[in-house]
Design a protein around this motif. Structure first.
Motif, PDB file in Angstrom:
ATOM      1  N   ASP A 199       2.536  11.834 -15.092  1.00 58.83           N
ATOM      2  CA  ASP A 199       3.351  11.912 -13.887  1.00 58.83           C
ATOM      3  C   ASP A 199       2.428  11.839 -12.665  1.00 58.83           C
ATOM      4  O   ASP A 199       1.571  12.698 -12.480  1.00 58.83           O
ATOM      5  CB  ASP A 199       4.123  13.243 -13.928  1.00 58.83           C
ATOM      6  CG  ASP A 199       4.753  13.617 -12.602  1.00 58.83           C
ATOM      7  OD1 ASP A 199       4.846  12.755 -11.701  1.00 58.83           O
ATOM      8  OD2 ASP A 199       5.163  14.793 -12.479  1.00 58.83           O
ATOM      9  N   SER A 228       8.032  15.912 -15.299  1.00 55.21           N
ATOM     10  CA  SER A 228       6.763  15.294 -15.710  1.00 55.21           C
ATOM     11  C   SER A 228       6.916  14.687 -17.103  1.00 55.21           C
ATOM     12  O   SER A 228       6.394  13.608 -17.390  1.00 55.21           O
ATOM     13  CB  SER A 228       5.639  16.328 -15.698  1.00 55.21           C
ATOM     14  OG  SER A 228       5.476  16.874 -14.405  1.00 55.21           O
ATOM     15  N   TYR A 257       8.926  11.445 -16.803  1.00 54.41           N
ATOM     16  CA  TYR A 257       8.104  10.276 -16.444  1.00 54.41           C
ATOM     17  C   TYR A 257       7.424   9.697 -17.687  1.00 54.41           C
ATOM     18  O   TYR A 257       7.472   8.478 -17.929  1.00 54.41           O
ATOM     19  CB  TYR A 257       7.050  10.652 -15.411  1.00 54.41           C
ATOM     20  CG  TYR A 257       6.195   9.469 -14.992  1.00 54.41           C
ATOM     21  CD1 TYR A 257       6.568   8.658 -13.926  1.00 54.41           C
ATOM     22  CD2 TYR A 257       5.017   9.150 -15.682  1.00 54.41           C
ATOM     23  CE1 TYR A 257       5.810   7.560 -13.552  1.00 54.41           C
ATOM     24  CE2 TYR A 257       4.246   8.055 -15.312  1.00 54.41           C
ATOM     25  CZ  TYR A 257       4.646   7.266 -14.256  1.00 54.41           C
ATOM     26  OH  TYR A 257       3.895   6.170 -13.899  1.00 54.41           O
TER      27      TYR A 257
END
Length: 409
Positions: free
Chosen positions: A220, A233, A236
């Protein structure tokens, strides 16, 4: 650490047993090796002393208590700077406490001498990253199969983020194609929990500040810049996996690294914004060839593909607050699968109807041909019959030749 080791003593496996099963870690049994972090072996291991595991941990570990089981040995590289004792026990604790059909099952572990080894359930179809590196292997992963793998991983992440007991949240921190195994039924299994982080009860803006960890193309970008770790995160990282599956290449493929030192993510974002992301799609998905000539291609349908591309793009947004939750991701991926399956049902109907029409036409033509042959045969038979009758009449005619008549008088 010792208290956890004692608590999980029933999961301990002796190093000599593992060495015997792997023939002292022979390459013959190696199935994968990742960046000098760990090596995976597939072997038969005597698990007869694990009879009571399922009752103790609520897992399916003890379903085959007798004889030898096929397992995967995960041997961490000795002296690995990125994976120390803390990470080792974190992974053991995590896998021994979480149960989900799309999270790999821990069978046992071994910590002896300088060795750190996990014994996990067999993922007989290997790891996703292996397929992304091989065109022939990628042909096995049809679009429908790829969608199901994505949904299963998304379900596991949603479970970690918001469905844990006591409303705990777990952030994996290392979602990537090399940590996604595939079992004998092509079911996805998340692995690699050494970097995972346990957070307090789930809240909308829950975050923790901790030095970033992970593999560069999957990290991320906001987490990397600020050390602010959130569940987004993981979103991502998962988005990068979605793009890998879409494009049929690993995130750090040289093709992408030439354009960005962060690999696939920034390249795909740029292509999406310019409307050229479809140009990056795995060519294998576009192929029209099939095992049987009369079978229509089973590549991505338009609605399915666009739904998938849109959610993948949202997952890899540069900032955390722009990304969807895993609950939303699951919903969109399931929608993409629904579009695909509905299209295939329609295609099958059209295909069957087309085949029926072809067969019906052929039957009619054949019937007409047979009728024509029958009419011809009847005509020919009629002429032959007439000729036979004429000859027969001539043979039986009572009128005799003139010479005979004269004689009678």
């Amino acid at each position: 650490m010792s208290s956890l080791e004692n608590k999980l003593g029933h999961l301990k496996i002796h190093l000599n047993d593992i060495k015997s099963a792997t023939n002292n870690f022979s390459e013959t049994y190696t199935i994968a090796s990742w960046d000098d972090e760990y090596t995976l072996y597939r072997v038969e291991l005597n698990c007869s002393d694990k009879e009571n595991l399922s009752s103790e941990k609520g897992k399916n570990i003890g379903e085959h208590p007798k004889g030898h089981d096929i397992v995967v040995i995960k041997r961490y590289t000795s002296g690995n700077q990125c994976f120390g004792e803390e990470e080792r026990f974190t992974e053991i604790e995590m896998l021994s406490s979480v149960e989900h059909p799309n999270i790999v099952t821990l069978i046992g572990f071994c910590i002896e001498d300088s060795e750190m080894i996990l014994v996990i359930e067999n993922v007989s179809n290997g790891y996703l990253r292996n397929y992304l590196r091989n065109d022939n292997d990628m042909r096995i992963l049809t679009w429908e199969k790829r969608l199901k793998i994505c949904i299963e991983v998304a379900n596991a992440l949603e479970h970690l983020h918001s469905e844990m007991e006591d409303q705990k949240m777990i952030i994996h921190r290392d979602i990537c194609s090399c940590n996604i195994g595939l079992d004998e039924n092509w079911r996805a299994k998340i692995d690699g929990f050494g970097d995972c982080v346990f957070l307090p009860p789930y809240q909308e803006d829950e975050a923790v500040y901790i030095k970033w960890r992970g593999r560069s193309p999957y990290i991320d970008p906001e987490y990397e810049k600020t050390n602010k770790l959130k569940r987004e995160s993981d979103v991502y990282s998962f988005g990068i996996v979605l793009l890998e599956i879409l494009c049929g290449r690993v995130a750090d493929d040289p093709l992408y690294m030439k354009e960005s030192d962060k690999g696939l993510g920034p390249v795909a974002r740029q292509s999406f914004s310019t409307g050229t992301l479809e140009d990056m799609i795995d060519p294998i998905l576009k192929e029209e060839t099939s095992e049987y000539n009369f079978v229509l291609k089973r590549g991505p349908k338009k609605e399915s593909l666009h739904t998938f591309m849109k959610i993948a793009y949202q997952c890899v947004a540069e900032t955390q607050d722009q990304r969807p939750t895993m609950k939303v991701v699951v919903k969109e991926l399931e929608k993409a699968l629904s579009f695909q399956l509905n299209s295939e049902v329609k295609s099958d109907y059209v295909e069957e109807k087309s085949h029926a029409s072809i067969i019906e036409t052929q039957v009619v033509e054949l019937s007409n041909e047979l009728n024509s042959m029958n009419m011809t045969d009847k005509s020919e038979n009629f002429e032959i019959h007439n000729k036979e009758n004429m000859l027969h009449d001539q043979a039986d005619d009572p009128a005799e030749p003139n010479c005979c008549k004269f004689a009678m008088f």
